[in-house]
Design an enzyme around this catalytic site. Structure first.
Site, PDB file in Angstrom:
ATOM      1  N   ARG A 119      62.118 -31.362  64.991  1.00  0.00           N
ATOM      2  CA  ARG A 119      63.313 -31.447  65.993  1.00  0.00           C
ATOM      3  C   ARG A 119      64.613 -31.180  65.476  1.00  0.00           C
ATOM      4  NH1 ARG A 119      59.892 -31.837  69.097  1.00  0.00           N
ATOM      5  NH2 ARG A 119      59.540 -33.707  70.764  1.00  0.00           N
TER       6      ARG A 119
ATOM      7  N   GLU B  30      68.941 -27.791  73.504  1.00  0.00           N
ATOM      8  CA  GLU B  30      67.764 -26.775  74.093  1.00  0.00           C
ATOM      9  C   GLU B  30      67.993 -26.808  75.676  1.00  0.00           C
ATOM     10  OE1 GLU B  30      63.771 -27.883  72.734  1.00  0.00           O
ATOM     11  OE2 GLU B  30      64.268 -27.576  70.653  1.00  0.00           O
TER      12      GLU B  30
ATOM     13  N   HIS C  94      61.189 -23.295  71.281  1.00  0.00           N
ATOM     14  CA  HIS C  94      60.082 -24.172  71.283  1.00  0.00           C
ATOM     15  C   HIS C  94      58.644 -23.983  72.090  1.00  0.00           C
ATOM     16  CE1 HIS C  94      60.512 -28.980  71.674  1.00  0.00           C
ATOM     17  NE2 HIS C  94      59.283 -28.472  71.219  1.00  0.00           N
TER      18      HIS C  94
HETATM   19  P1  NAP Z   1      53.081 -38.100  62.792  1.00  0.00           P
HETATM   20  O1  NAP Z   1      51.462 -37.850  62.907  1.00  0.00           O
HETATM   21  O2  NAP Z   1      53.711 -39.432  63.448  1.00  0.00           O
HETATM   22  O3  NAP Z   1      53.774 -37.856  61.567  1.00  0.00           O
HETATM   23  C1  NAP Z   1      55.067 -37.844  61.210  1.00  0.00           C
HETATM   24  C2  NAP Z   1      55.147 -37.866  59.724  1.00  0.00           C
HETATM   25  O4  NAP Z   1      56.721 -37.606  59.549  1.00  0.00           O
HETATM   26  C3  NAP Z   1      54.599 -38.950  58.845  1.00  0.00           C
HETATM   27  O5  NAP Z   1      53.905 -38.118  57.734  1.00  0.00           O
HETATM   28  C4  NAP Z   1      55.546 -39.695  58.407  1.00  0.00           C
HETATM   29  O6  NAP Z   1      55.335 -40.446  57.200  1.00  0.00           O
HETATM   30  C5  NAP Z   1      56.892 -38.918  58.274  1.00  0.00           C
HETATM   31  N1  NAP Z   1      58.010 -39.497  58.698  1.00  0.00           N
HETATM   32  C6  NAP Z   1      58.468 -40.161  59.739  1.00  0.00           C
HETATM   33  N2  NAP Z   1      59.843 -40.589  59.457  1.00  0.00           N
HETATM   34  C7  NAP Z   1      60.237 -40.234  58.151  1.00  0.00           C
HETATM   35  C8  NAP Z   1      61.299 -40.210  57.476  1.00  0.00           C
HETATM   36  N3  NAP Z   1      62.405 -41.034  57.870  1.00  0.00           N
HETATM   37  N4  NAP Z   1      61.521 -39.752  56.208  1.00  0.00           N
HETATM   38  C9  NAP Z   1      60.430 -38.879  55.726  1.00  0.00           C
HETATM   39  N5  NAP Z   1      59.168 -38.903  56.559  1.00  0.00           N
HETATM   40  C10 NAP Z   1      59.191 -39.336  57.609  1.00  0.00           C
HETATM   41  O7  NAP Z   1      53.494 -36.927  63.846  1.00  0.00           O
HETATM   42  P2  NAP Z   1      53.081 -35.460  64.241  1.00  0.00           P
HETATM   43  O8  NAP Z   1      51.928 -35.599  65.287  1.00  0.00           O
HETATM   44  O9  NAP Z   1      52.720 -34.883  63.212  1.00  0.00           O
HETATM   45  O10 NAP Z   1      54.356 -34.590  64.927  1.00  0.00           O
HETATM   46  C11 NAP Z   1      55.696 -34.803  64.143  1.00  0.00           C
HETATM   47  C12 NAP Z   1      56.694 -34.319  65.028  1.00  0.00           C
HETATM   48  O11 NAP Z   1      56.583 -32.811  65.248  1.00  0.00           O
HETATM   49  C13 NAP Z   1      57.002 -34.834  66.535  1.00  0.00           C
HETATM   50  O12 NAP Z   1      57.569 -36.409  66.453  1.00  0.00           O
HETATM   51  C14 NAP Z   1      57.692 -33.961  67.080  1.00  0.00           C
HETATM   52  O13 NAP Z   1      59.022 -34.031  67.082  1.00  0.00           O
HETATM   53  C15 NAP Z   1      57.210 -32.582  66.284  1.00  0.00           C
HETATM   54  N6  NAP Z   1      56.482 -31.671  67.202  1.00  0.00           N
HETATM   55  C16 NAP Z   1      57.357 -30.411  67.619  1.00  0.00           C
HETATM   56  C17 NAP Z   1      56.629 -29.487  68.280  1.00  0.00           C
HETATM   57  C18 NAP Z   1      57.061 -28.255  68.811  1.00  0.00           C
HETATM   58  O14 NAP Z   1      56.699 -27.748  69.781  1.00  0.00           O
HETATM   59  N7  NAP Z   1      58.039 -27.661  68.047  1.00  0.00           N
HETATM   60  C19 NAP Z   1      55.032 -29.896  68.806  1.00  0.00           C
HETATM   61  C20 NAP Z   1      54.582 -31.074  68.539  1.00  0.00           C
HETATM   62  C21 NAP Z   1      55.310 -31.974  67.574  1.00  0.00           C
HETATM   63  P3  NAP Z   1      55.874 -41.883  56.842  1.00  0.00           P
HETATM   64  O15 NAP Z   1      55.611 -42.776  57.948  1.00  0.00           O
HETATM   65  O16 NAP Z   1      55.176 -42.304  55.729  1.00  0.00           O
HETATM   66  O17 NAP Z   1      57.383 -41.431  56.506  1.00  0.00           O
HETATM   67  C1  8YV Z   2      56.259 -29.569  73.703  1.00  0.00           C
HETATM   68  C2  8YV Z   2      56.600 -30.957  71.502  1.00  0.00           C
HETATM   69  O1  8YV Z   2      56.822 -28.451  73.907  1.00  0.00           O
HETATM   70  O2  8YV Z   2      55.060 -32.565  71.468  1.00  0.00           O
HETATM   71  C3  8YV Z   2      56.066 -32.266  71.444  1.00  0.00           C
HETATM   72  O3  8YV Z   2      56.649 -33.289  70.602  1.00  0.00           O
HETATM   73  O4  8YV Z   2      57.786 -30.883  71.042  1.00  0.00           O
HETATM   74  C4  8YV Z   2      55.868 -29.923  72.181  1.00  0.00           C
HETATM   75  O5  8YV Z   2      54.538 -29.888  72.058  1.00  0.00           O
HETATM   76  C5  8YV Z   2      57.248 -30.482  74.517  1.00  0.00           C
HETATM   77  O6  8YV Z   2      56.823 -31.891  74.199  1.00  0.00           O
HETATM   78  C6  8YV Z   2      56.857 -30.419  75.978  1.00  0.00           C
HETATM   79  O7  8YV Z   2      57.799 -31.021  76.657  1.00  0.00           O
END
Ligand code: NAP
Ligand code: 8YV
Length: 320
Positions: A231, A260, A278
């Protein structure tokens, strides 16, 4: 029997609209604004399918609301604790996008290091034939040590892919992960001091806000590279722009931004940054899977079953 009314505020993926229409009574408004709904509509709404920020007064202003099904794994646009306190279930779309996002992260990392979009532009402009070869890139993935900030569902997929590249892999999370052989760091700063490449894939939360700051970026060193697919809120963008301008950081690859879809103009003029709008999960395959999971959560809920992917803040709420 009448079908439950599902509100879709703001823009949403068309596949979701078709699925909601098939199983529910769909109600659409342009934004999450109570003034767009009359009193009868407000009382009729039992579920929301959305991909946008939902203000707390909007959530609280819908007296029959039972469930919010969010499109996306990151749900920082919804105050899930507030929803839980009002006995409203919140669901997100985890897992089905992890591999796509990890694939894109590796692509962005290589684009940043090896300047592949610029090399392609060189060819397309006719510069290869008229001016000669594209330059040798000063940066490479060879001999890098990569630190992953967030080793959750997506972070693990990124790490698995990185294993194939033969780079060092470290990680920082609040809790050490069992059964993981990568080097763990208790603090983000410790990890930044130990690596030269930082990939951020943590959620946007109060604890992660602007956690990538001047000190963390400086610790990566002048050969340092920062990649953000988590993010935009996690980064102090002033500090990042300054580090890229004065080359105390070598380069950055960014898929997410604080603002964004209108990121800071400074990013557009910097040479040492690779930018994506994104798109990490943005394939038809993966967006369909996300949309299906979003609507399947509603189908389960209104069918009297537990939702598939409740967020932790509301997982305690019992099925209707
Ligand atoms: P997840 O399985 O919940 O993983 C989050 C990780 O972050 C965990 O390992 C957690 O470990 C760690 N974490 C959380 N808070 C933290 C903190 N304060 N300090 C250090 N580590 C921390 O989530 P995910 O499915 O991998 O997704 C992660 C994030 O990616 C989403 O929340 C979203 O914002 C982003 N994302 C972006 C896109 C895109 O299109 N660019 C797409 C999908 C997701 P601990 O709880 O042990 O700290
Ligand atoms: C999407 C994301 O682009 O899953 C997330 O957290 O950031 C992306 O997969 C977004 O959520 C679509 O609104």
């Amino acid at each position: 029997m009448s079908k439950p009314v599902i509100l879709v505020p703001g823009a949403i993926y068309e596949h979701v609209v078709k699925r909601v229409e098939a199983d529910f009574e769909l109600l659409r408004v342009d934004s999450a604004d109570l003034s767009l709904l009359d009193e009868t509509q407000k009382v009729s709404i039992r579920g929301i399918a959305s991909a946008i920020h939902l203000p707390n007064d909007f959530i609280a202003g819908l007296p029959s609301l039972e469930i919010i099904a969010h499109f996306g794994v990151g749900y920082d646009v919804i105050d899930a604790k507030f929803a839980g306190e009002h006995n409203i279930m919140v669901c997100n779309t985890p897992d089905v996008l992890s591999e796509e996002v990890a694939d894109t992260t590796i692509g962005l990392l290589l684009n940043t290091l090896r300047e592949l979009p610029k090399a392609e532009a060189h060819l397309r402009r006719g510069d290869w034939v008229n001016k000669g070869n594209y330059r040798l890139t000063p940066l490479t993935l060879r001999n890098r040590i990569v630190g992953i900030y967030g080793l959750g569902r997506i972070g693990q997929e990124i790490a698995t892919r990185l294993e194939g590249f033969g780079v060092g892999i470290h990680y920082h999370t609040r809790t050490k992960k069992n059964g993981v052989s990568y080097q763990y760091h208790e603090t983000l700063l410790d990890m930044a001091n130990a690596v030269d490449t930082l990939i951020s894939i943590v959620p946007g939360t109060p604890a992660t806000t602007k956690s990538i700051d001047t000190e963390i970026l400086a610790a990566l060193g002048s050969n340092g590279v920062f990649i953000n697919v988590g993010r935009g809120s996690v980064v102090d963008e002033d500090a990042l722009i300054k580090a890229l301008e004065n080359k105390s950081l070598a380069a950055a690859g960014l898929d997410v931004f604080e603002n964004e879809p209108d990121p800071r103009k400074d990013f557009l003029s910097l040479e040492n940054v690779s930018l994506l709008p994104h798109v990490a999960s943005a394939s038809v395959h993966t967006r369909n899977a996300m949309g299906d999971l979003q609507v399947d959560n509603l189908v389960n809920w209104f069918g009297g079953k537990s939702p598939i992917s409740p967020v932790p803040e509301t997982a305690h709420i019992l099925t209707k």
